[in-house]
Design a protein around this motif. Structure first.
Motif, PDB file in Angstrom:
ATOM      1  N   HIS A   1       0.838  -1.208   0.000  1.00 21.80           N
ATOM      2  CA  HIS A   1       0.000   0.000   0.000  1.00 21.80           C
ATOM      3  C   HIS A   1       0.872   1.256   0.000  1.00 21.80           C
ATOM      4  O   HIS A   1       0.461   2.305  -0.478  1.00 21.80           O
ATOM      5  N   LEU A   2       2.054   1.131   0.574  1.00 22.99           N
ATOM      6  CA  LEU A   2       2.984   2.263   0.620  1.00 22.99           C
ATOM      7  C   LEU A   2       4.242   1.924  -0.171  1.00 22.99           C
ATOM      8  O   LEU A   2       4.880   0.899   0.077  1.00 22.99           O
ATOM      9  N   ASN A   3       4.568   2.763  -1.119  1.00 24.55           N
ATOM     10  CA  ASN A   3       5.838   2.669  -1.848  1.00 24.55           C
ATOM     11  C   ASN A   3       6.121   4.066  -2.389  1.00 24.55           C
ATOM     12  O   ASN A   3       5.356   5.004  -2.118  1.00 24.55           O
ATOM     13  N   GLU A   4       7.182   4.200  -3.144  1.00 18.43           N
ATOM     14  CA  GLU A   4       7.542   5.552  -3.588  1.00 18.43           C
ATOM     15  C   GLU A   4       6.446   6.176  -4.458  1.00 18.43           C
ATOM     16  O   GLU A   4       6.125   7.355  -4.337  1.00 18.43           O
ATOM     17  N   GLN A   5       5.858   5.349  -5.306  1.00 13.61           N
ATOM     18  CA  GLN A   5       4.823   5.865  -6.216  1.00 13.61           C
ATOM     19  C   GLN A   5       3.572   6.322  -5.452  1.00 13.61           C
ATOM     20  O   GLN A   5       3.063   7.422  -5.670  1.00 13.61           O
TER      21      GLN A   5
ATOM     22  N   ASP B   1      14.096   9.328   2.447  1.00 16.04           N
ATOM     23  CA  ASP B   1      15.092  10.209   1.806  1.00 16.04           C
ATOM     24  C   ASP B   1      14.701  10.523   0.360  1.00 16.04           C
ATOM     25  O   ASP B   1      14.794  11.667  -0.092  1.00 16.04           O
ATOM     26  N   ASN B   2      14.268   9.492  -0.352  1.00 20.73           N
ATOM     27  CA  ASN B   2      13.862   9.685  -1.758  1.00 20.73           C
ATOM     28  C   ASN B   2      12.688  10.651  -1.874  1.00 20.73           C
ATOM     29  O   ASN B   2      12.637  11.490  -2.774  1.00 20.73           O
ATOM     30  N   LEU B   3      11.745  10.524  -0.949  1.00 18.14           N
ATOM     31  CA  LEU B   3      10.570  11.403  -0.974  1.00 18.14           C
ATOM     32  C   LEU B   3      10.963  12.841  -0.648  1.00 18.14           C
ATOM     33  O   LEU B   3      10.437  13.786  -1.226  1.00 18.14           O
ATOM     34  N   GLU B   4      11.914  12.986   0.259  1.00 17.31           N
ATOM     35  CA  GLU B   4      12.396  14.337   0.591  1.00 17.31           C
ATOM     36  C   GLU B   4      13.054  14.993  -0.619  1.00 17.31           C
ATOM     37  O   GLU B   4      12.923  16.189  -0.832  1.00 17.31           O
ATOM     38  N   LYS B   5      13.749  14.175  -1.405  1.00 14.64           N
ATOM     39  CA  LYS B   5      14.392  14.715  -2.620  1.00 14.64           C
ATOM     40  C   LYS B   5      13.327  15.171  -3.617  1.00 14.64           C
ATOM     41  O   LYS B   5      13.485  16.174  -4.305  1.00 14.64           O
TER      42      LYS B   5
END
Length: 340
Positions: A290-294, A327-331
């Motif tokens: 249900h939760l991933n980068e997308q 970290d990826n989401l912050e970017k």
């Protein structure tokens, strides 16, 4: 008076015809108020309507009676309040069992739920009507209380709505355009879920968080937002589309008022639910997909900047569960980094 008395008839065709006539009368602005007044003065209408909703299996009749109730509640809040209080007041008094004609003490919410269950698979329009009735109930405090303070604490209502959102409407194998078809029923359902969620006590939040339904519901809310983005992208030309990707905002086809309402309700509920997430929930959500980068990017894109605090608190919890993803989401969303 005669027409209203016919609502207590036991013959389905008569009831259907009566409901049709009544709906026609209530739809005429010049006489609607007179009819509302008559219905208010006639307590048997409440009993007859509740009896039909709770016991009839005639889908056509249930839809028509639902339309009558929907129209009544829309026209007159006082009548709606009376009907909400009706069941609660009368159920306190002694019940009369010795008269076979005596109708049971009906409460409005269980009757609406029963009717909704009957129509859900056969009649999407009927389901839409009953979900809208529930939504109208949540526009007054007494209505929300009638839902959440039911003997089961609102479990039946939550269960039905959860089931519709997570297992029937706007499913992973549906094309994104489905959200256009289902926007009004989804808006009603999410509005009721949102009102119920917001009225929970801290103890109940803990219970809901621990339940298996928490993450799938968050997943479904994000999917609805993704599908809305899909619809938006279909309606913009290529140049706009590239511009939209740069700004990271989905064009939601501004003229579609109902989609806008659905998006607002969806974001409000999602932000409230994300704010309540624990590390355990988050790990579960990551594990279940249900939760991933997308999905997180879609959520952030729709929630920011309005629900900044909610996104920020979720990101903190996410950092404990999956540092790399955080970290990826912050970017991708630099505004979050500034406040980190």
């Amino acid at each position: 008076q005669v027409l209203l008395q016919r609502l207590c008839d036991s013959d389905s065709p008569t009831l259907l015809e009566t409901s049709r006539l009544l709906l026609t009368c209530l739809s005429q602005p010049e006489v609607a108020n007179v009819w509302v007044e008559r219905i208010r003065e006639n307590p048997s209408v409440y009993d007859c309507v509740c009896f039909i909703m709770s016991s009839s299996t005639n889908v056509e009749l249930l839809v028509k009676v639902g339309e009558v109730v929907d129209k009544l509640f829309d026209l007159d809040e006082e009548l709606m309040l009376n009907w909400i209080k009706n069941g609660t007041c009368r159920s306190v008094g002694p019940s009369v069992d010795d008269s076979p004609e005596e109708l049971p003490d009906f409460k409005i919410v269980p009757c609406i739920l029963e009717a909704a269950k009957q129509v859900r698979s056969d009649n999407p329009e009927g389901l839409d009507v009953y979900m809208h009735i529930l939504q109208l109930l949540t526009t007054v405090d007494e209505g929300i209380q009638a839902i959440v303070q039911a003997p089961d604490g609102g479990k039946e209502t939550w269960g039905l709505l959860y089931d519709l959102v997570c297992h029937e409407l706007c499913q992973p194998d549906d094309p994104p355009i489905i959200v256009q078809e289902q926007k009004t029923v989804l808006a009603s359902i999410l509005s009721v879920l949102s009102a119920m969620f917001a009225s929970q006590t801290e103890q109940e939040y803990t219970k809901i968080r621990k339940s298996k339904s928490y993450m799938p519901l968050i997943g479904s809310l994000i999917r609805i937002l993704q599908y809305m983005e899909g619809c938006g992208k279909r309606s913009v030309d290529n140049s706009k589309e590239s511009e939209q990707q740069e700004t990271g905002r989905a064009d939601l086809n501004e003229e579609d008022f109902h989609l806008k309402i659905l998006k607002d309700i969806c974001c409000e509920l999602l932000s409230n639910m994300l704010q309540e997430l624990t590390k355990e929930n988050t790990l579960e959500g990551l594990h279940q997909g249900h939760l991933n980068e997308q999905t997180c990017s879609c959520a952030f894109q729709n929630l920011l900047p309005l629900y900044f605090a909610s996104v920020e608190s979720f990101l903190e919890v996410l950092r404990e569960a999956d540092q790399t993803l955080a970290d990826n989401l912050e970017k991708r969303f630099p505004s979050l980094k500034v406040h980190a």
